[in-house]
Design a protein around this motif. Structure first.
Motif, mmCIF file in Angstrom:
data_model
loop_
_atom_site.group_PDB
_atom_site.id
_atom_site.type_symbol
_atom_site.label_atom_id
_atom_site.label_comp_id
_atom_site.label_asym_id
_atom_site.label_seq_id
_atom_site.Cartn_x
_atom_site.Cartn_y
_atom_site.Cartn_z
ATOM 1 N N TYR A 24 -2.813 -1.486 -6.017
ATOM 2 C CA TYR A 24 -3.991 -2.223 -5.559
ATOM 3 C C TYR A 24 -5.104 -2.307 -6.608
ATOM 4 N N GLY A 25 -5.101 -1.384 -7.543
ATOM 5 C CA GLY A 25 -6.163 -1.330 -8.543
ATOM 6 C C GLY A 25 -6.179 0.036 -9.188
ATOM 7 N N GLY A 26 -7.353 0.478 -9.596
ATOM 8 C CA GLY A 26 -7.441 1.760 -10.270
ATOM 9 C C GLY A 26 -8.428 2.701 -9.622
ATOM 10 N N GLY A 27 -8.084 3.997 -9.641
ATOM 11 C CA GLY A 27 -9.025 5.022 -9.243
ATOM 12 C C GLY A 27 -9.929 5.384 -10.406
ATOM 13 N N PHE A 28 -10.754 6.398 -10.226
ATOM 14 C CA PHE A 28 -11.798 6.695 -11.203
ATOM 15 C C PHE A 28 -11.244 7.174 -12.538
ATOM 16 N N GLU A 29 -9.978 7.578 -12.577
ATOM 17 C CA GLU A 29 -9.368 7.995 -13.836
ATOM 18 C C GLU A 29 -8.638 6.836 -14.524
ATOM 19 N N SER A 30 -8.818 5.631 -14.006
ATOM 20 C CA SER A 30 -8.113 4.470 -14.525
ATOM 21 C C SER A 30 -9.092 3.335 -14.805
ATOM 22 N N ASP A 31 -8.755 2.519 -15.794
ATOM 23 C CA ASP A 31 -9.564 1.348 -16.114
ATOM 24 C C ASP A 31 -8.901 0.069 -15.575
ATOM 25 N N ALA A 32 -7.994 0.225 -14.623
ATOM 26 C CA ALA A 32 -7.250 -0.917 -14.089
ATOM 27 C C ALA A 32 -8.159 -1.830 -13.271
ATOM 28 N N GLU A 33 -7.789 -3.093 -13.225
ATOM 29 C CA GLU A 33 -8.515 -4.079 -12.439
ATOM 30 C C GLU A 33 -7.924 -4.188 -11.037
ATOM 31 N N LEU A 34 -8.666 -4.803 -10.132
ATOM 32 C CA LEU A 34 -8.153 -5.137 -8.811
ATOM 33 C C LEU A 34 -6.953 -6.055 -8.970
ATOM 34 N N THR A 35 -5.851 -5.752 -8.297
ATOM 35 C CA THR A 35 -4.625 -6.533 -8.418
ATOM 36 C C THR A 35 -4.524 -7.565 -7.300
ATOM 37 N N ASN A 36 -3.519 -8.423 -7.393
ATOM 38 C CA ASN A 36 -3.278 -9.378 -6.311
ATOM 39 C C ASN A 36 -2.930 -8.659 -5.016
ATOM 40 N N GLU A 37 -2.201 -7.547 -5.125
ATOM 41 C CA GLU A 37 -1.904 -6.750 -3.924
ATOM 42 C C GLU A 37 -3.189 -6.171 -3.341
ATOM 43 N N GLY A 38 -4.117 -5.793 -4.212
ATOM 44 C CA GLY A 38 -5.397 -5.291 -3.735
ATOM 45 C C GLY A 38 -6.188 -6.360 -3.013
ATOM 46 N N LYS A 39 -6.161 -7.579 -3.532
ATOM 47 C CA LYS A 39 -6.855 -8.686 -2.879
ATOM 48 C C LYS A 39 -6.245 -8.973 -1.508
ATOM 49 N N SER A 40 -4.917 -8.954 -1.434
ATOM 50 C CA SER A 40 -4.244 -9.168 -0.153
ATOM 51 C C SER A 40 -4.596 -8.075 0.844
ATOM 52 N N LEU A 41 -4.706 -6.843 0.349
ATOM 53 C CA LEU A 41 -5.086 -5.732 1.222
ATOM 54 C C LEU A 41 -6.500 -5.934 1.762
ATOM 55 N N LEU A 42 -7.423 -6.380 0.914
ATOM 56 C CA LEU A 42 -8.785 -6.643 1.374
ATOM 57 C C LEU A 42 -8.800 -7.729 2.445
ATOM 58 N N ASP A 43 -7.984 -8.770 2.269
ATOM 59 C CA ASP A 43 -7.894 -9.828 3.284
ATOM 60 C C ASP A 43 -7.460 -9.246 4.626
ATOM 61 N N SER A 44 -6.446 -8.380 4.605
ATOM 62 C CA SER A 44 -5.945 -7.796 5.850
ATOM 63 C C SER A 44 -6.960 -6.845 6.459
ATOM 64 N N MET A 45 -7.650 -6.075 5.631
ATOM 65 C CA MET A 45 -8.674 -5.167 6.141
ATOM 66 C C MET A 45 -9.785 -5.954 6.816
ATOM 67 N N ALA A 46 -10.171 -7.080 6.219
ATOM 68 C CA ALA A 46 -11.212 -7.917 6.822
ATOM 69 C C ALA A 46 -10.750 -8.481 8.155
#
Length: 225
Positions: free
Chosen positions: A119-141
């Motif tokens: 879905y993205g990165g935690g505080f030990e990571s510099d990763a960006e929000l992923t497409n799976e993360g965006k889909s998860l946000l849609d479902s959470m909303a």
């Protein structure tokens, strides 16, 4: 013997590896708390749902009451109210799995605990929000599960906030236990732009009394707080 409580803005009321000891009715000033209802780094969905359900069932009806509306917060009852959240989104989340968690009484969920995830990165990571993360946000909303940005890396947090604002998602993202990066440069804390964007979307930031997040070990954490 009752052991000392560990407490942060998510209200750990006992040592985190022990069975919960909930003596909170003696603390009259506590109106409500957000509790982590499954192990923070749980990854398997079925195990997470089982742990959440068991924790919620064991807790409610004894010393606390569920918070289900704003009125429950505005007019506190005789016992503390509780909300339930996850500090890590399980692997393989789908729209149906988010619905199941929401139906089981989950209030909030974080995207990642420390390192990179799907879905993205935690505080030990510099990763960006992923497409799976965006889909998860849609479902959470869709199902009313709020986003807890605590533990998210700065890039993932920025991406999530931009995505929520751009698509006008009905979420009020918050950071339940994150500090100010400008005050103390710990990766668990957020820069000013992230804090401001959380506020702009109607969320809040809970400054934690976790000493490693507010001061170096050679400083008094209470004064730093």
């Amino acid at each position: 013997m009752i052991r000392p409580y560990f407490a942060d803005s998510q209200a750990f009321f006992s040592e985190q590896r022990d069975m919960l000891r909930f003596h909170v009715p003696k603390i009259k000033q506590l109106a409500f708390a957000l509790l982590t209802s499954a192990p923070p780094m749980a990854k398997n969905f079925d195990d997470t749902l089982k742990a959440h359900t068991a924790f919620r069932k064991a807790l409610l009806g004894k010393a606390v009451r569920p918070v289900t509306s704003k009125q429950d917060v505005i007019t506190p009852g005789d016992t503390p109210g509780v909300l339930f959240g996850l500090q890590h989104a399980p692997e393989g989340m789908t729209r149906e799995r988010v619905r199941q968690l929401a139906s089981a009484g989950l209030f909030s969920m974080a995207l990642a605990y420390s390192g990179p995830t799907e879905y993205g990165g935690g505080f030990e990571s510099d990763a960006e929000l992923t497409n799976e993360g965006k889909s998860l946000l849609d479902s959470m909303a869709t199902f009313g599960v709020q986003l807890d940005l605590s533990h998210a890396g700065h890039r993932t947090a920025r991406g999530a906030l931009r995505y929520i604002a751009k698509h006008n998602l009905p979420l009020r993202p918050f950071a339940s236990h994150s500090g100010c990066y400008a005050a103390y440069k710990h990766p668990r804390n957020f820069p000013d732009d992230v804090l401001q964007d959380i506020v702009a979307l109607g969320g809040y930031v809970g400054i934690p009394l976790l000493s490693p997040l507010v001061a170096p070990y050679n400083r008094d954490p209470m004064n730093a707080f």
